[in-house]
Design an enzyme around this catalytic site. Sequence first.
Site, PDB file in Angstrom:
ATOM      1  N   ARG A 146       6.644  10.575   4.477  1.00 58.32           N
ATOM      2  CA  ARG A 146       5.172  10.199   4.331  1.00 58.32           C
ATOM      3  C   ARG A 146       4.343  11.306   4.655  1.00 58.32           C
ATOM      4  O   ARG A 146       3.480  11.727   4.193  1.00 58.32           O
ATOM      5  CB  ARG A 146       4.825   8.984   5.149  1.00 58.32           C
ATOM      6  CG  ARG A 146       3.326   8.551   4.684  1.00 58.32           C
ATOM      7  CD  ARG A 146       2.879   7.148   5.344  1.00 58.32           C
ATOM      8  NE  ARG A 146       3.533   6.189   4.505  1.00 58.32           N
ATOM      9  CZ  ARG A 146       3.442   4.857   4.705  1.00 58.32           C
ATOM     10  NH1 ARG A 146       2.597   4.504   5.861  1.00 58.32           N
ATOM     11  NH2 ARG A 146       4.067   3.909   3.976  1.00 58.32           N
ATOM     12  N   TYR A 170      -5.085  -0.175  -4.743  1.00 58.46           N
ATOM     13  CA  TYR A 170      -3.679   0.343  -4.403  1.00 58.46           C
ATOM     14  C   TYR A 170      -3.325   0.876  -5.948  1.00 58.46           C
ATOM     15  O   TYR A 170      -2.944  -0.114  -6.807  1.00 58.46           O
ATOM     16  CB  TYR A 170      -2.660  -0.704  -3.758  1.00 58.46           C
ATOM     17  CG  TYR A 170      -3.034  -1.037  -2.511  1.00 58.46           C
ATOM     18  CD1 TYR A 170      -3.945  -0.189  -1.690  1.00 58.46           C
ATOM     19  CD2 TYR A 170      -2.571  -2.202  -1.935  1.00 58.46           C
ATOM     20  CE1 TYR A 170      -4.267  -0.648  -0.432  1.00 58.46           C
ATOM     21  CE2 TYR A 170      -2.702  -2.423  -0.556  1.00 58.46           C
ATOM     22  CZ  TYR A 170      -3.846  -1.878   0.181  1.00 58.46           C
ATOM     23  OH  TYR A 170      -4.196  -2.238   1.544  1.00 58.46           O
ATOM     24  N   GLN A 184       4.590   5.389  -5.296  1.00 58.06           N
ATOM     25  CA  GLN A 184       5.488   6.165  -4.508  1.00 58.06           C
ATOM     26  C   GLN A 184       7.125   5.766  -4.960  1.00 58.06           C
ATOM     27  O   GLN A 184       7.824   6.546  -5.075  1.00 58.06           O
ATOM     28  CB  GLN A 184       5.687   5.823  -2.888  1.00 58.06           C
ATOM     29  CG  GLN A 184       4.455   7.049  -2.342  1.00 58.06           C
ATOM     30  CD  GLN A 184       4.564   6.862  -0.920  1.00 58.06           C
ATOM     31  OE1 GLN A 184       5.383   5.993  -0.175  1.00 58.06           O
ATOM     32  NE2 GLN A 184       3.926   7.622  -0.074  1.00 58.06           N
ATOM     33  N   LYS A 211      11.228   9.432  13.542  1.00 57.24           N
ATOM     34  CA  LYS A 211      11.901  10.444  12.827  1.00 57.24           C
ATOM     35  C   LYS A 211      11.255  11.915  12.790  1.00 57.24           C
ATOM     36  O   LYS A 211      11.961  12.719  12.413  1.00 57.24           O
ATOM     37  CB  LYS A 211      12.030   9.715  11.250  1.00 57.24           C
ATOM     38  CG  LYS A 211      10.773   9.749  10.568  1.00 57.24           C
ATOM     39  CD  LYS A 211      10.903   9.176   9.402  1.00 57.24           C
ATOM     40  CE  LYS A 211       9.497   8.709   8.788  1.00 57.24           C
ATOM     41  NZ  LYS A 211       9.652   8.000   7.367  1.00 57.24           N
ATOM     42  N   TRP A 266       0.960  -1.373   0.036  1.00 53.97           N
ATOM     43  CA  TRP A 266      -0.085  -0.061   0.007  1.00 53.97           C
ATOM     44  C   TRP A 266       0.998   1.225  -0.006  1.00 53.97           C
ATOM     45  O   TRP A 266       1.893   1.396   0.640  1.00 53.97           O
ATOM     46  CB  TRP A 266      -0.833  -0.062   1.259  1.00 53.97           C
ATOM     47  CG  TRP A 266      -1.538   1.158   1.437  1.00 53.97           C
ATOM     48  CD1 TRP A 266      -2.365   1.862   0.706  1.00 53.97           C
ATOM     49  CD2 TRP A 266      -1.519   2.223   2.839  1.00 53.97           C
ATOM     50  NE1 TRP A 266      -3.146   2.962   1.206  1.00 53.97           N
ATOM     51  CE2 TRP A 266      -2.535   3.323   2.405  1.00 53.97           C
ATOM     52  CE3 TRP A 266      -0.944   2.006   3.682  1.00 53.97           C
ATOM     53  CZ2 TRP A 266      -2.811   4.200   3.533  1.00 53.97           C
ATOM     54  CZ3 TRP A 266      -1.161   2.855   5.004  1.00 53.97           C
ATOM     55  CH2 TRP A 266      -2.106   3.944   4.611  1.00 53.97           C
TER      56      TRP A 266
END
Length: 336
Positions: free
Chosen positions: A228, A54, A27, A216, A21
């Site tokens: 993201r 997806y 991406q 992060k 996904w």
Amino acid sequence: MEFRYLGNSGLKISAITYGNWLTHGSQVENDIANQCVRAALDSGITSFDTADVYANGAAESVLGAALKGERRESLEIFTKVYWPTGPKGHNDVGLSRKHIAESINGSLTRLQTDYVDLYQAHRFDTETPLEETMQAFAQVVRQGKALYIGVSEWTADQLRAGHALAAELGIQLISSQPQYSMLWRVIEDEVVPASRELGVSQIVWSPIAQGVLTGKYKPGQPLPAGSRATDAKGGADMIKRFMTDDVLTRVQALAPIAADLDLTMAQLAVAWVLSNDNVAAALVGASRPEQVGENVKASGVTLSPDVLGRIDEALGDVVVRDPGMTTVTAPQVRPV
């Protein structure tokens, strides 16, 4: 790699399951996606999860191409149906007999396989009688196009109703695929007890809370470039509920716990979801091959009650536990 039974069935799946996904077909480039799948196989992962929605089918195509040449019997391939696909016409959505019958054929073509091990209802369809949906799934199983049936983000009551109909039809509904992480625990009070009662396991998505539990994202600091949280294609929208200074500050308190165990924060997060004995697998994606090998190290890690208590204390009241959130986040009408 640890392998666990999926529900009350004889099927074993890898405790770390590779999911594509938000990555394959969107991406990351296909060559990187192939490298990630190869890294998963090399790390001992045998279970792969995708969905027809997806990248509007592209993710299934990329996964099918990446797995081509592998011994099919050594793999467990999962996909899903519900969300609008293809040209997104009035019948290209939902869990009607028509859409399920057509969608499984499209998925099998894109995945380059004769069957999937697990075919999942990606959400509950409020506009199709549940009897019709389960009869359609039963037909898919009897045709040999799927071996088992699962659901995703269904409430405990929906799960019970679907499981009862599946049993009447002689097919096995053995899995539930909910969001579950240290920060999002809405399945614990209702869905997990119902699942234990029915012989259903969880295959959980977002065990790292869309990357928040890697540590992060720092409170009061700019978002990392390319993360993201900066992805306008959907990632940023999914992660925003966790992007508050209160949550991010609490997450930073997990760092010394992970360090004491010689784990990364991501590994700690994955090991945490796997500590729930109703969880068969944690879905882990990757945008780089090396991420796969790192996440696999969480398989087989045992967290002591003391460690689990320290995690709860560190996160405090930022954890979302309300079982009603499954209904709140589910579509009340078919999307268009």
